[in-house]
Design a protein around this motif. Sequence first.
Motif: not given
Length: 160
Positions: A27-55
């Motif tokens: 917070a305060g080190l990068m624009p809030d828009s980055i946090f909003v964008e990351r939250r909007a991609q939650r489902a894709a992030r879950i899939d990415r974590w699954r893949t990263n943990i598996e592989t």
Amino acid sequence: MLIRAAVVDDAEALTDLHLDVWEEAYAGLMPDSIFVERRAQRAARIDRWRTNIETGPISSLVVEDDEPGRLLGFAGAGPARDDVPDLPRLELTALYVRAERYGTGLGHAMLQQAIGSAAAYLWVLDGNERATAFYERQGFRFDGETKTDPVGVELRMVRG
């Protein structure tokens, strides 16, 4: 609290933790828009974590809270992603704890389990004074290298 290897079933809780700790740490080190964008991609992030943990090849650790399904922190380490002569071959790719646990020793315990006292390097966001001070206490020093990515300028720290 229990520090353990992440498993695929942690992907959703790990995603939520990752989103939360980024907002707390940056917070305060990068624009809030980055946090909003990351939250909007939650489902894709879950899939990415699954893949990263598996592989892999990054090994991820999580810290379980006493509250079921809630994680307090995570760390990642693995083979160096930067092909630079004389750079340690181990990279700490992530180390985050919830703000409520700052100063409790949890970050140090996770670092010890992730890389111990091995020679390693990491990238820290410019301006992240809390993280910089923590890593300096663990023997890491800036080596003068920087990189710019969409979230800001990152500075490399190395421990020999």
